[in-house]
Scaffold this active site. Structure first.
Site, PDB file in Angstrom:
ATOM      1  N   GLU A  37       0.830  -1.198   0.000  1.00  0.00           N
ATOM      2  CA  GLU A  37       0.000   0.000   0.000  1.00  0.00           C
ATOM      3  C   GLU A  37       0.870   1.256   0.000  1.00  0.00           C
ATOM      4  O   GLU A  37       0.620   2.224  -0.701  1.00  0.00           O
ATOM      5  CB  GLU A  37      -0.857   0.010   1.268  1.00  0.00           C
ATOM      6  CG  GLU A  37      -2.356   0.106   1.008  1.00  0.00           C
ATOM      7  CD  GLU A  37      -3.098   0.020   2.327  1.00  0.00           C
ATOM      8  OE1 GLU A  37      -3.688   1.019   2.721  1.00  0.00           O
ATOM      9  OE2 GLU A  37      -3.035  -1.060   2.957  1.00  0.00           O
ATOM     10  N   LEU A  85      31.525  14.702  11.646  1.00  0.00           N
ATOM     11  CA  LEU A  85      32.660  15.583  11.406  1.00  0.00           C
ATOM     12  C   LEU A  85      32.243  17.041  11.444  1.00  0.00           C
ATOM     13  O   LEU A  85      31.133  17.388  11.057  1.00  0.00           O
ATOM     14  CB  LEU A  85      33.248  15.307  10.020  1.00  0.00           C
ATOM     15  CG  LEU A  85      33.972  13.986   9.809  1.00  0.00           C
ATOM     16  CD1 LEU A  85      34.328  13.808   8.354  1.00  0.00           C
ATOM     17  CD2 LEU A  85      35.225  13.949  10.668  1.00  0.00           C
ATOM     18  N   LYS A 118      35.100  12.894   0.307  1.00  0.00           N
ATOM     19  CA  LYS A 118      33.991  12.564   1.215  1.00  0.00           C
ATOM     20  C   LYS A 118      32.848  12.007   0.375  1.00  0.00           C
ATOM     21  O   LYS A 118      32.166  12.732  -0.336  1.00  0.00           O
ATOM     22  CB  LYS A 118      33.539  13.802   1.987  1.00  0.00           C
ATOM     23  CG  LYS A 118      32.472  13.489   3.015  1.00  0.00           C
ATOM     24  CD  LYS A 118      32.250  14.690   3.913  1.00  0.00           C
ATOM     25  CE  LYS A 118      31.188  14.406   4.959  1.00  0.00           C
ATOM     26  NZ  LYS A 118      29.874  14.125   4.395  1.00  0.00           N
ATOM     27  N   LYS A 306      33.764  21.106   2.783  1.00  0.00           N
ATOM     28  CA  LYS A 306      32.695  20.913   1.807  1.00  0.00           C
ATOM     29  C   LYS A 306      32.972  21.679   0.519  1.00  0.00           C
ATOM     30  O   LYS A 306      33.599  22.732   0.540  1.00  0.00           O
ATOM     31  CB  LYS A 306      31.354  21.382   2.398  1.00  0.00           C
ATOM     32  CG  LYS A 306      30.879  20.585   3.598  1.00  0.00           C
ATOM     33  CD  LYS A 306      30.288  19.260   3.159  1.00  0.00           C
ATOM     34  CE  LYS A 306      29.713  18.447   4.293  1.00  0.00           C
ATOM     35  NZ  LYS A 306      28.402  18.808   4.706  1.00  0.00           N
ATOM     36  N   CYS A 400       8.945  41.379  20.381  1.00  0.00           N
ATOM     37  CA  CYS A 400       8.844  39.940  20.124  1.00  0.00           C
ATOM     38  C   CYS A 400       7.435  39.654  19.609  1.00  0.00           C
ATOM     39  O   CYS A 400       6.534  40.489  19.740  1.00  0.00           O
ATOM     40  CB  CYS A 400       9.112  39.194  21.422  1.00  0.00           C
ATOM     41  SG  CYS A 400       8.811  37.421  21.338  1.00  0.00           S
TER      42      CYS A 400
HETATM   43  S1  IVH Z   1      35.868   9.788   8.610  1.00  0.00           S
HETATM   44  C1  IVH Z   1      35.097  10.519  13.037  1.00  0.00           C
HETATM   45  N1  IVH Z   1      36.294   9.599   6.034  1.00  0.00           N
HETATM   46  O1  IVH Z   1      31.134  11.528   6.290  1.00  0.00           O
HETATM   47  C2  IVH Z   1      35.355  10.521  11.577  1.00  0.00           C
HETATM   48  N2  IVH Z   1      34.059   9.939   6.755  1.00  0.00           N
HETATM   49  O2  IVH Z   1      30.200  13.519   8.703  1.00  0.00           O
HETATM   50  C3  IVH Z   1      34.421   9.673  10.858  1.00  0.00           C
HETATM   51  N3  IVH Z   1      32.405  10.015   4.978  1.00  0.00           N
HETATM   52  O3  IVH Z   1      29.568   9.683   8.806  1.00  0.00           O
HETATM   53  C4  IVH Z   1      34.332   9.827   9.457  1.00  0.00           C
HETATM   54  N4  IVH Z   1      33.803   9.678   3.314  1.00  0.00           N
HETATM   55  O4  IVH Z   1      29.573   8.734   6.480  1.00  0.00           O
HETATM   56  C5  IVH Z   1      35.385   9.785   6.997  1.00  0.00           C
HETATM   57  N5  IVH Z   1      36.854   9.379   3.820  1.00  0.00           N
HETATM   58  C6  IVH Z   1      35.927   9.550   4.748  1.00  0.00           C
HETATM   59  C7  IVH Z   1      34.540   9.701   4.454  1.00  0.00           C
HETATM   60  C8  IVH Z   1      33.643   9.908   5.495  1.00  0.00           C
HETATM   61  C9  IVH Z   1      32.537   9.871   3.658  1.00  0.00           C
HETATM   62  C10 IVH Z   1      31.123  10.269   5.688  1.00  0.00           C
HETATM   63  C11 IVH Z   1      30.815   9.298   6.788  1.00  0.00           C
HETATM   64  C12 IVH Z   1      30.646  10.112   8.032  1.00  0.00           C
HETATM   65  C13 IVH Z   1      30.434  11.484   7.497  1.00  0.00           C
HETATM   66  C14 IVH Z   1      31.031  12.501   8.444  1.00  0.00           C
END
Ligand code: IVH
Length: 674
Positions: A37, A85, A118, A306, A400
């Site tokens: 559903e 992170l 990342k 980023k 406010c």
């Molecule tokens: S290190 C404590 N390395 O990014 C450090 N994370 O916000 C843990 N991610 O949850 C992460 N590529 O899902 C690390 N080369 C990389 C990564 C990576 C992707 C993601 C991961 C993590 C998020 C961090």
């Protein structure tokens, strides 16, 4: 009704329905419809949106049509938390990251960083014992993950056995779907990340095996024995064990290298078969990583830089005011809906009054909107050439939404006037009070599953909750009659609320939302008061004075915090609110992590700078060894540790007077075996 309006109406109704189903699944884990559903409704919506593109303006399906877990997985505690992170968006943020690391480590040379793309997927951890894969978990909330082993083993990239592996090793990495493979799944999922997440959490692992999931390994959790010295050594070994490791990982050091690397990767991004949303930079040396440690949510040794955010143009239709839980008045631009990086945006923050004045932002203006990752969309600039001659300057309200006047605070440390206006009525202001409730139920506070922000809004309107204590005496009969609620979901809500009644003191202190008391400070206060009865003494005028005096000794609690605590506890309304909340709870004593170390139960204070370590590291080391750090010299102090660089004479003299033990920088290193 016009035909288009009819379609819009049907679409809206279906979305509402789906939204409810989703909420019951995600927030409450209590399905009320069958899988088929649900899927049917999802398909209908996707088809509608495809056929009538104008519908996309109403509501973006990305957030609604995710994939839901078909059943609950067993929750397992991570041996080491899976942290998130911190983010960097520009060169300055990276310079800041490098500076902080060097300051903490008291290091002057350029530190090596492992640069890794990342991957925008779903993280997972794989536990190997004696070289055999024993289980695999999703990230979950970072502390508890879900046991999704059966689904993870369907991923061809993941080795089931490791040759010559340490006794225990947990390999962490990202599960993703290639962009090309996603093309075939496009109708079912909003984006590759959703598709990966959905497939990983399928109940039936056969379903998962039909989806071409892939994996990149990038780190470790628990490891016994510790065999790696560097992140680069780890990545090399992971490769020989058969894990895919991203080919663009490399070592960088200087800020110029970081910037060059960043733009090179950004250029490459579109040619890759997987989504990359930035670069993770990690301190390469594990010894340094250990010394740096983590704050409550993220490691100090890594950051996600980023890629630049996505921008779009739109028009401001109105400027509304929002009141936050601290009474902060935030202007929000209501804009014509526009898609920014795959998400439909119709609200964008304007930050504060100064920002509006500086940019002279007005209703009717053509503006550029920016959205970076999970950050709230913001208005970056105004195209004044398009401005209507009759447009008027926006006058920021000095009241406010509750009608009371607002204030700009003056910082006690910098003596500067804050840019943010605030309503100072706290729980007496309905708008602030509602936001405070949302904070109370949130993850780091009472953590009540099923009682999210939207539910609070709804319950508030219906007069079901007005104060925190109301949460614990909800009228469930009334709720059962509301749309979207059924026996099962109510049962779950009741359970979650009851469970949250057992709360540890420091969490409770954080939850009640005293200004300037975040999680870290709440821990310090929890450790000081130990029991809720002691904490409640703050409501007693006479006792409060003495307590506040004693708080001055605590490292981390300064004048700003003390003034804020004083204000909070002298307020009559707060007295009512907090006492009635306490009366329905079972507040547990602060649980001190009993660190039996060299400085167990000793009070230590530092003055001056050290050569081999920063003040932060010295404090962290003392705490790890059981010490309590004080912020002023008093009789309670056991040791005053004097760094060679510019110690405060007055402190040393006072310590001598009080016969406190003095420790030189050299003997400090000896004590620590450094
Ligand atoms: S290190 C404590 N390395 O990014 C450090 N994370 O916000 C843990 N991610 O949850 C992460 N590529 O899902 C690390 N080369 C990389 C990564 C990576 C992707 C993601 C991961 C993590 C998020 C961090």
């Amino acid at each position: 009704m016009k035909n288009q309006d009819k379609i819009k109406k049907t679409y809206k109704e279906k979305i509402k329905k789906l939204f409810n189903f989703n909420r019951l699944y995600f927030e409450k884990d209590s399905p009320i419809v069958s899988d088929s559903e649900f899927d049917k409704l999802k398909q209908e919506l996707l088809q509608l949106a495809k056929k009538h593109p104008f519908l996309k303006k109403i509501e973006n399906l990305d957030n609604l049509v995710g994939s839901r877990p078909s059943a609950k997985f067993k929750k397992v505690k991570h041996s080491k938390p899976m942290l998130s992170l911190g983010n960097a968006f520009k060169k300055e943020d990276m310079l800041d990251f490098k500076k902080k690391i060097n300051n903490f480590l008291n290091n002057k040379s350029e530190i090596q960083l492992s640069s890794e793309p990342k991957i925008d997927g779903i993280s997972a951890t794989l536990r190997y014992e004696n070289g055999k894969l024993t289980y695999g978990l999703s990230r979950g909330d970072g502390v508890f993950g879900e046991n999704i082993t059966e689904n993870l083993v369907t991923i061809g990239d993941i080795p089931k056995n490791l040759v010559e592996a340490p006794k225990v090793i947990e390999v962490r990495g990202e599960v993703y779907i290639g962009k090309q493979d996603f093309e075939k799944l496009k109708d079912k999922f909003a984006n590759p990340r959703n598709a990966a997440g959905g497939s990983l959490r399928q109940k039936d692992s056969k379903e998962t095996s039909n989806i071409p999931l892939k994996f990149f390994a990038y780190g470790i959790g628990e490891i016994i024995p510790k065999i790696f010295e560097k992140q680069t050594d780890l990545l090399k070994k992971l490769k020989t064990w058969g894990f895919p490791v991203n080919p663009y990982c490399k070592i960088v050091s200087s800020i110029d290298e970081i910037e060059k690397n960043h733009s090179a990767m950004e250029d490459l991004r579109s040619t890759l078969d997987y989504d990359v949303d930035g670069i993770v930079y990690k301190v390469n040396d594990f010894n340094f990583q250990n010394r740096l440690g983590s704050t409550s949510n993220s490691p100090r040794w890594a950051i996600a830089y980023k890629f630049s955010s996505v921008k779009a143009s739109s028009t401001i239709r109105d400027i509304a005011i929002q009141v936050g839980r601290t009474g902060a008045i935030t202007p929000v631009a209501k804009i014509d809906p526009v898609t920014v990086g795959g998400v439909v945006v119709s609200n964008a923050t304007l930050h504060n009054e100064d920002e509006i004045n500086r940019k002279d932002i007005r209703v009717g203006d053509a503006v550029i909107i920016q959205r970076a990752g999970d950050v709230i969309p913001q208005v970056v600039s105004v195209d004044k050439s398009k401005r209507n001659k009759n447009s008027k300057k926006f006058i920021f309200p000095d009241k406010c939404l509750c009608g009371s006047s607002t204030k700009k605070e003056i910082s006690m440390t910098t003596k500067k006037t804050d840019a943010v206006r605030r309503c100072t009525r706290g729980y007496e202001c309905d708008f602030t009070a509602k936001e405070k409730l949302k904070h109370i139920v949130s993850k780091d506070a009472f953590d009540i599953e099923g009682l999210g922000k939207k539910v609070i809004d709804n319950f508030w309107e219906l007069n079901l909750v007005k104060t925190p204590a109301d949460i614990f005496s909800l009228d469930y009969e009334k709720i059962e009659k509301l749309e979207g609620w059924g026996k099962l979901s109510i049962n779950n809500l009741q359970k979650a609320i009851n469970k949250s009644k057992n709360i540890v003191l420091d969490r409770f202190i954080y939850s009640i939302g005293i200004r300037h008391i975040g999680q870290e400070n709440a821990k310090i206060l929890g450790n000081f008061f130990k029991k809720s009865e002691k904490f409640s003494e703050l409501f007693n005028v006479k006792k409060r004075k003495d307590i506040l005096k004693n708080l001055e000794d605590l490292d981390g609690i300064g004048d700003t915090q003390i003034k804020s605590i004083d204000d909070f506890f002298s307020n009559k309304k707060n007295y009512q609110i907090i006492q009635s909340l306490i009366s329905v709870l079972d507040i547990k004593n602060f649980q001190k992590i009993n660190r039996t170390g060299k400085f167990s139960n000793k009070n230590i204070m530092f003055t001056g700078g050290f050569e081999k370590m920063s003040r932060s590291e010295a404090k962290a080391l003392a705490e790890e060894n059981g010490a309590k750090i004080l912020g002023s010299v008093s009789k309670k102090l056991d040791y005053l540790v004097i760094g060679n660089s510019k110690p405060t004479k007055k402190k040393i003299e006072k310590a001598k007077e009080l016969k406190v033990d003095l420790v030189t920088e050299e003997s400090w290193y000896n004590l620590l075996d450094r």
